[in-house]
Each structure stands twice: as structure tokens, then as C-alpha cells.
Design an enzyme around this catalytic site. Structure first.
Site, PDB file in Angstrom:
ATOM      1  N   GLU A 135      -5.734  -5.159  10.124  1.00 42.43           N
ATOM      2  CA  GLU A 135      -4.715  -4.154  10.437  1.00 42.43           C
ATOM      3  C   GLU A 135      -5.079  -3.459  11.742  1.00 42.43           C
ATOM      4  OE1 GLU A 135      -2.500  -2.810   6.688  1.00 42.43           O
ATOM      5  OE2 GLU A 135      -4.306  -1.615   6.754  1.00 42.43           O
ATOM      6  N   SER A 163       3.053  -2.180  10.438  1.00 41.25           N
ATOM      7  CA  SER A 163       4.498  -2.209  10.728  1.00 41.25           C
ATOM      8  C   SER A 163       5.154  -3.533  10.344  1.00 41.25           C
ATOM      9  CB  SER A 163       4.760  -1.868  12.198  1.00 41.25           C
ATOM     10  OG  SER A 163       4.338  -0.533  12.467  1.00 41.25           O
ATOM     11  N   HIS A 193      -9.745   1.110   4.433  1.00 42.72           N
ATOM     12  CA  HIS A 193      -8.480   1.275   5.165  1.00 42.72           C
ATOM     13  C   HIS A 193      -8.709   2.212   6.354  1.00 42.72           C
ATOM     14  CE1 HIS A 193      -4.404   2.467   6.154  1.00 42.72           C
ATOM     15  NE2 HIS A 193      -4.024   1.339   5.573  1.00 42.72           N
ATOM     16  N   ASN A 207       0.877  -1.173   0.000  1.00 40.69           N
ATOM     17  CA  ASN A 207       0.000   0.000   0.000  1.00 40.69           C
ATOM     18  C   ASN A 207       0.912   1.220   0.000  1.00 40.69           C
ATOM     19  OD1 ASN A 207      -1.755   2.071   0.421  1.00 40.69           O
ATOM     20  ND2 ASN A 207      -2.437   1.408   2.456  1.00 40.69           N
ATOM     21  N   TRP A 208       1.013   1.850  -1.170  1.00 45.07           N
ATOM     22  CA  TRP A 208       1.931   2.987  -1.312  1.00 45.07           C
ATOM     23  C   TRP A 208       1.400   4.245  -0.624  1.00 45.07           C
ATOM     24  CZ3 TRP A 208       3.847   3.055  -7.137  1.00 45.07           C
ATOM     25  CH2 TRP A 208       4.792   2.036  -7.306  1.00 45.07           C
ATOM     26  N   LYS A 209       0.122   4.215  -0.232  1.00 45.18           N
ATOM     27  CA  LYS A 209      -0.499   5.421   0.354  1.00 45.18           C
ATOM     28  C   LYS A 209      -0.241   6.614  -0.579  1.00 45.18           C
ATOM     29  CE  LYS A 209      -0.305   3.187   4.789  1.00 45.18           C
ATOM     30  NZ  LYS A 209      -0.255   3.258   6.233  1.00 45.18           N
ATOM     31  N   GLY A 226       2.015   2.216  10.936  1.00 46.97           N
ATOM     32  CA  GLY A 226       2.963   3.322  10.860  1.00 46.97           C
ATOM     33  C   GLY A 226       3.593   3.681  12.193  1.00 46.97           C
ATOM     34  N   GLU A 258      -7.073   4.584   7.502  1.00 39.80           N
ATOM     35  CA  GLU A 258      -6.859   6.020   7.231  1.00 39.80           C
ATOM     36  C   GLU A 258      -8.061   6.620   6.522  1.00 39.80           C
ATOM     37  OE1 GLU A 258      -3.015   5.529   5.383  1.00 39.80           O
ATOM     38  OE2 GLU A 258      -2.226   4.913   7.334  1.00 39.80           O
TER      39      GLU A 258
HETATM   40  P1  13P Z   1       2.717   0.379   7.753  1.00 34.65           P
HETATM   41  O1  13P Z   1       3.248  -0.894   7.151  1.00 34.65           O
HETATM   42  O2  13P Z   1       3.461   1.607   7.288  1.00 34.65           O
HETATM   43  O3  13P Z   1       2.562   0.284   9.225  1.00 34.65           O
HETATM   44  O4  13P Z   1       1.236   0.572   7.160  1.00 34.65           O
HETATM   45  C1  13P Z   1       0.355  -0.476   7.224  1.00 34.65           C
HETATM   46  C2  13P Z   1      -0.810  -0.147   6.374  1.00 34.65           C
HETATM   47  O5  13P Z   1      -1.572   0.747   6.673  1.00 34.65           O
HETATM   48  C3  13P Z   1      -0.993  -0.917   5.142  1.00 34.65           C
HETATM   49  O6  13P Z   1      -2.247  -0.695   4.600  1.00 34.65           O
END
Ligand code: 13P
Length: 256
Positions: free
Chosen positions: A170, A216, A98, A13-15, A176, A100
Site C-alpha cells: 500500500e 484508492s 498498516h 479494511n473498514w478502519k 485515501g 495508519e
Molecule cells: P483506501 O482504499 O481508502 O485508499 O484505503 C486503503 C487502505 O488503507 C486499505 O488498508
């Protein structure tokens, strides 16, 4: 990882990261080196504006996914992308719900359900994200929270379609933050998720559905996570931005 029938999934997931040039450099580096699709599903979930660029260059064993979409086919929704547009871009997967999106963009279990229906209608494979907040974990409400998220998300979804959904567990407190759930904790929770899918749809669907861990995940903990009985892969944010890491994640998935 239970390798009986379930093909492992490694999804980046590149966000909101990567320019066009960075995205191209990444895909050219990984295209030929990821494992065969029949062994690992290697997916890059990229910002919408980069989707078609990546689809045009994707190698045989890479698949591209969106990070979100609207549930309507079209409409006056400035700044949104419809399922038809995600499909037109050539993406085959979409992240739905997600954390976020839930916390910064007001997504609810109800909109998640509508998006799941839309993805299925348009034959885009949904990666449904669920997870509990820290206070919910600490007060022993994790199972109740996840059960509720699953019940609403899967409302009126047909069993044959439910089996095709990829679920990503998640924990919000692990995203993060550098705090990973221990492999045992992640596995126990994912077993509970599978139990809930069984309660909703029966044993056949619950044995078929892939359930990933996210939060993470790094190159030094991926193997201990994938070694667990019920973890079928990973959804990775920060660490997946480096193509060498992404390749290592996909290769790790071959080992179990
Ligand atoms: P991180 O791997 O940066 O903790 O993010 C996880 C995530 O939100 C994947 O969708």
C-alpha cells in the site's frame, strides 16, 4: 493475476467506520452473494469491538479479520487486544503494520515483526502491510524502503510460515487520496516485493505468497489492477464500506 496456485484475496479494511447496525446490514447483504471460498478469499477486517458480532453471522464464504493486535499474550496494556482475544472473538486474519498504525500509533518495523511472530504462533493469518511515502517514491527509494520493511518484518520467521503470510503493498501516498498507483507501477513494485521474498526464502515461498495492492482501489480500477501478472488481490478502505462495491470486488477477482 497469476492463478496457477494462488487464490485471490479481497480484503475490506473498514478502519474506524460502522456501527453495530451498519455492520450487521453489511454482512447480511453479502453473506450469500460472495464467491465460493475455494475461488476467492473474501475478508472483512473490522474494528475489534465488532469482530465477534460479525463472526457469529458470517456466511460460509466470508472470513473476518482484525485490524491490529498486541504481540503479547496478555498484560497491562490498556485499550489493546491480545492475539488470544482476537482468536477468542473468532477472527481468522489480522492486519499488521498498516500505514495508519505506523504513522499515528508509533508502530515500527520491530513491533511489526513481533506481531507477525504472535500471529503465526496463534495461527491467525497475518496481512502484512508495507509501503513507501511520497518523498521516498519521488527520490527513487521505493525498493530500498520496501526491502528494509520486509527484512525486519520477516526476521526469524520460518519459511513454512512465511508462505502463509499475505503481503499488502500500500503506497502511503495512494491511501485515501484518490491517487492510485497505475496498474503497471503497482505490478512492477509487487514484482520487486516478490523478488525480495525470493531472496529471503527462495522461489517456492515467493511463488506461493499472495501479494495484494491497496490504495484508492475503486470499482472502476479493480479490474485493471487484478489483470496484472503479480497482483493477487486488493486491500480496500473507503470503497469497501459499501456492500455492493465489496461484492463487485469479489466478483471481479473471479474474472482473471
Ligand atoms: P483506501 O482504499 O481508502 O485508499 O484505503 C486503503 C487502505 O488503507 C486499505 O488498508
Amino acid at each position: 493475476m497469476n492463478m496457477n496456485k494462488r487464490i485471490p484475496v479481497i480484503a475490506a479494511n473498514w478502519k474506524m467506520y460502522k456501527t453495530k447496525d451498519e455492520a450487521l446490514a453489511f454482512i447480511f447483504q453479502v453473506n450469500e452473494l460472495v464467491p465460493a471460498r475455494s475461488k476467492v478469499e473474501s475478508i472483512i477486517c473490522a474494528p475489534s469491538i465488532l469482530l465477534n458480532l460479525l463472526v457469529k453471522r458470517e456466511g460460509e464464504n466470508i472470513r473476518i479479520g482484525a485490524q491490529n493486535m498486541h504481540y503479547m499474550d496478555e498484560g497491562a496494556f490498556t485499550g489493546e487486544n491480545s492475539p488470544l482475544q482476537v482468536k477468542t472473538a473468532g477472527a481468522e486474519y489480522v492486519l499488521i503494520g498498516h500505514s495508519e498504525r505506523r504513522s499515528y500509533f508509533n508502530e515500527t518495523d520491530e513491533t511489526v515483526n513481533k506481531k507477525l511472530h504472535a500471529a503465526i504462533k496463534h495461527e491467525i493469518t497475518p496481512i502484512l502491510c508495507i509501503g513507501e511515502q511520497l518523498d521516498e517514491r519521488e527520490s527513487g527509494r521505493t525498493k530500498a524502503v520496501l526491502d528494509h520493511q520486509l527484512e525486519i518484518a520477516f526476521k526469524d520467521i520460518h519459511p513454512a510460515d512465511a508462505a502463509k503470510v499475505i503481503i499488502a503493498y500500500e503506497p502511503v501516498w495512494a491511501i485515501g487520496t484518490g491517487k492510485t498507483a497505475t496498474p503497471e507501477m503497482a505490478n512492477d513494485t509487487i514484482k520487486d516485493v516478490r523478488e525480495k521474498v525470493k531472496a529471503l526464502y527462495g522461489a517456492e515461498v515467493s511463488e506461493a505468497v499472495r501479494i495484494l495492492y491497496g490504495g484508492s482501489v475503486k470499482t472502476d480500477n479493480i479490474r485493471s489492477l487484478l489483470a496484472q501478472s503479480d497482483i493477487d488481490g486488493a486491500l480496500i478502505g473507503g470503497a469497501s464500506l459499501d456492500p455492493n462495491n465489496f461484492l463487485e470486488f469479489t466478483k471481479a477477482a473471479l474474472e482473471f
